[in-house]
Scaffold this motif. Structure first.
Motif, PDB file in Angstrom:
ATOM      1  N   SER A 197      18.819 -21.496  -9.279  1.00  0.00           N
ATOM      2  CA  SER A 197      17.858 -20.411  -9.068  1.00  0.00           C
ATOM      3  C   SER A 197      16.816 -20.266 -10.158  1.00  0.00           C
ATOM      4  N   CYS A 198      16.964 -20.949 -11.296  1.00  0.00           N
ATOM      5  CA  CYS A 198      16.066 -20.734 -12.433  1.00  0.00           C
ATOM      6  C   CYS A 198      14.594 -21.001 -12.099  1.00  0.00           C
ATOM      7  N   PRO A 199      14.241 -22.108 -11.397  1.00  0.00           N
ATOM      8  CA  PRO A 199      12.834 -22.310 -11.039  1.00  0.00           C
ATOM      9  C   PRO A 199      12.263 -21.168 -10.202  1.00  0.00           C
ATOM     10  N   ALA A 200      13.035 -20.700  -9.227  1.00  0.00           N
ATOM     11  CA  ALA A 200      12.573 -19.577  -8.399  1.00  0.00           C
ATOM     12  C   ALA A 200      12.458 -18.304  -9.226  1.00  0.00           C
TER      13      ALA A 200
ATOM     14  N   LYS B 202       1.118   4.185 -10.422  1.00  0.00           N
ATOM     15  CA  LYS B 202      -0.044   3.329 -10.679  1.00  0.00           C
ATOM     16  C   LYS B 202      -0.055   2.097  -9.775  1.00  0.00           C
ATOM     17  N   ILE B 203       1.099   1.553  -9.495  1.00  0.00           N
ATOM     18  CA  ILE B 203       1.160   0.395  -8.598  1.00  0.00           C
ATOM     19  C   ILE B 203       0.706   0.794  -7.200  1.00  0.00           C
ATOM     20  N   ILE B 204       1.173   1.960  -6.720  1.00  0.00           N
ATOM     21  CA  ILE B 204       0.765   2.436  -5.393  1.00  0.00           C
ATOM     22  C   ILE B 204      -0.728   2.753  -5.368  1.00  0.00           C
ATOM     23  N   LYS B 205      -1.240   3.324  -6.466  1.00  0.00           N
ATOM     24  CA  LYS B 205      -2.652   3.700  -6.535  1.00  0.00           C
ATOM     25  C   LYS B 205      -3.564   2.483  -6.542  1.00  0.00           C
ATOM     26  N   THR B 206      -3.200   1.445  -7.282  1.00  0.00           N
ATOM     27  CA  THR B 206      -4.065   0.266  -7.407  1.00  0.00           C
ATOM     28  C   THR B 206      -3.835  -0.772  -6.319  1.00  0.00           C
ATOM     29  N   ASP B 207      -2.582  -0.917  -5.876  1.00  0.00           N
ATOM     30  CA  ASP B 207      -2.252  -1.978  -4.917  1.00  0.00           C
ATOM     31  C   ASP B 207      -1.819  -1.471  -3.551  1.00  0.00           C
ATOM     32  N   GLY B 208      -1.691  -0.137  -3.419  1.00  0.00           N
ATOM     33  CA  GLY B 208      -1.215   0.412  -2.160  1.00  0.00           C
ATOM     34  C   GLY B 208       0.303   0.349  -2.082  1.00  0.00           C
ATOM     35  N   PHE B 209       0.855   0.968  -1.031  1.00  0.00           N
ATOM     36  CA  PHE B 209       2.310   1.004  -0.873  1.00  0.00           C
ATOM     37  C   PHE B 209       2.877  -0.396  -0.719  1.00  0.00           C
ATOM     38  N   LYS B 210       2.113  -1.262  -0.052  1.00  0.00           N
ATOM     39  CA  LYS B 210       2.566  -2.640   0.126  1.00  0.00           C
ATOM     40  C   LYS B 210       2.656  -3.380  -1.201  1.00  0.00           C
ATOM     41  N   GLY B 211       1.924  -2.895  -2.215  1.00  0.00           N
ATOM     42  CA  GLY B 211       1.941  -3.531  -3.522  1.00  0.00           C
ATOM     43  C   GLY B 211       3.305  -3.482  -4.190  1.00  0.00           C
ATOM     44  N   LEU B 212       4.166  -2.559  -3.737  1.00  0.00           N
ATOM     45  CA  LEU B 212       5.520  -2.468  -4.295  1.00  0.00           C
ATOM     46  C   LEU B 212       6.351  -3.688  -3.938  1.00  0.00           C
ATOM     47  N   TRP B 213       5.889  -4.436  -2.943  1.00  0.00           N
ATOM     48  CA  TRP B 213       6.603  -5.646  -2.533  1.00  0.00           C
ATOM     49  C   TRP B 213       5.863  -6.907  -2.964  1.00  0.00           C
ATOM     50  N   ARG B 214       4.994  -6.779  -3.990  1.00  0.00           N
ATOM     51  CA  ARG B 214       4.334  -7.963  -4.527  1.00  0.00           C
ATOM     52  C   ARG B 214       5.386  -8.905  -5.114  1.00  0.00           C
ATOM     53  N   GLY B 215       5.265 -10.166  -4.780  1.00  0.00           N
ATOM     54  CA  GLY B 215       6.232 -11.141  -5.248  1.00  0.00           C
ATOM     55  C   GLY B 215       7.524 -11.148  -4.453  1.00  0.00           C
ATOM     56  N   VAL B 216       7.530 -10.471  -3.295  1.00  0.00           N
ATOM     57  CA  VAL B 216       8.774 -10.372  -2.529  1.00  0.00           C
ATOM     58  C   VAL B 216       9.236 -11.730  -2.008  1.00  0.00           C
ATOM     59  N   PHE B 217       8.288 -12.633  -1.690  1.00  0.00           N
ATOM     60  CA  PHE B 217       8.694 -13.924  -1.137  1.00  0.00           C
ATOM     61  C   PHE B 217       9.368 -14.825  -2.173  1.00  0.00           C
ATOM     62  N   PRO B 218       8.778 -15.003  -3.370  1.00  0.00           N
ATOM     63  CA  PRO B 218       9.550 -15.737  -4.383  1.00  0.00           C
ATOM     64  C   PRO B 218      10.816 -14.989  -4.779  1.00  0.00           C
ATOM     65  N   ASN B 219      10.788 -13.673  -4.637  1.00  0.00           N
ATOM     66  CA  ASN B 219      11.952 -12.860  -4.953  1.00  0.00           C
ATOM     67  C   ASN B 219      13.107 -13.143  -4.001  1.00  0.00           C
TER      68      ASN B 219
END
Length: 303
Positions: A227-230, A160-177
């Protein structure tokens, strides 16, 4: 204390370290996962009304039973099968690069830097599994509110994530991550490494379970504090989905940070601090004691 070697280690030894790190991480993740889901639900509680970790955990048990405390365990384990070996073995490999025949020690700032770098690399690889874990943990909260869950399982969430957000959607939030991963591993790996050898060097304890326990306690507290705020920002960024108007609640991690402080206060950045520490401390203890013991059994030097 095992002497550090500047020479690259054999491939078979590195492979053994990867396997042992994966096994130790699975044990640690499974045993502490109920605390993790409590922490995640607490961070997603976006109101100024105070609520305790005990209330969150009691609510999960009351509405979903014991299985509710393990919602999202499978992607969490998959994540650690990637994340933990990469960061721990990567840290050791990078540490070797800074060791010379003249100087067998590495400074704390250097350890912090290579800990952060190894954590970032590992998190980029493992981010899709982390995303699925957070979404499934948040699903349990929706069920407790009488809403339909978004996903039936890990595979359904992935599709569902790939269908709605595309393959790149799997890396949503990668920068704060990766921001969180840098801070966590800067505190976790570097502090454990430095604290353990400090304990041994000052003859507080030998290289045994006592030294490993003391070092894991210190590294857990350090990693949680910085790390808690991040972690709060990462959790909220990864859980958000596009609304009916095609918009996201947070445009970026900075926007999430500012909105959290503006509407909930500065202390909201440390929401889930105690369950995070309560989880990270035991996780560190179980992981490091298991990992060090397994390395000893396998004939490998200590970390």
């Amino acid at each position: 204390m095992a002497p550090q070697q500047a020479e690259p280690e054999p491939r078979s030894r590195a492979t053994n370290k990867i396997a042992l790190a994966s096994l130790s991480a699975m044990v640690a993740e499974t045993s502490t996962f109920p605390i993790d889901i409590t922490k995640t639900r607490l961070q997603l509680h976006a109101t100024t009304r105070p609520i305790s970790a005990f209330q969150v955990a009691a609510g999960i048990l009351r509405q979903q039973g014991v299985p509710g405390l393990y919602k999202g365990l499978s992607p969490a384990i998959i994540r650690h099968l990637l994340y933990t070996p990469i960061r721990t073995v990567g840290y050791e490999q990078l540490r070797h690069a800074f060791v010379s025949p003249e100087n067998h020690s590495v400074s704390l700032p250097t350890k912090a830097l290579i800990g952060g770098i190894s954590g970032v690399i590992a998190q980029v690889v493992a981010s899709p599994a982390d995303l699925i874990k957070v979404r499934m943990q948040a699903d349990g909260r929706m069920v407790s509110q009488g809403l339909e869950p978004r996903y039936t399982g890990s595979v359904d969430a992935l599709n569902k994530i790939i269908k709605t957000d595309g393959f790149k959607g799997l890396w949503r939030g990668v920068f704060p991550n990766i921001q969180r991963a840098f801070l966590v591993n800067m505190g976790e790996l570097a502090c454990y490494d430095h604290a353990k050898h400090l304990v041994i060097r000052n003859r507080i304890a030998d290289d045994n379970i006592c030294a490993h326990t003391l070092a894991s306690i210190m590294s857990g507290l350090t990693a949680t504090t910085i790390s808690c705020p991040a972690d709060v920002v990462k959790t909220r960024m990864m859980n958000q989905v596009v609304d009916e108007e095609g918009k996201l609640k947070y445009r970026s991690s900075y926007d999430c940070l500012m909105k959290t402080v503006r509407f909930e206060g500065f202390r909201a950045l440390w929401k889930g601090f105690f369950p995070t520490w309560a989880r990270l401390g035991p996780w560190q203890f179980v992981f490091w004691v298991s990992y060090e013991k397994l390395r000893l059994i396998a004939g490998l030097p200590t970390f």
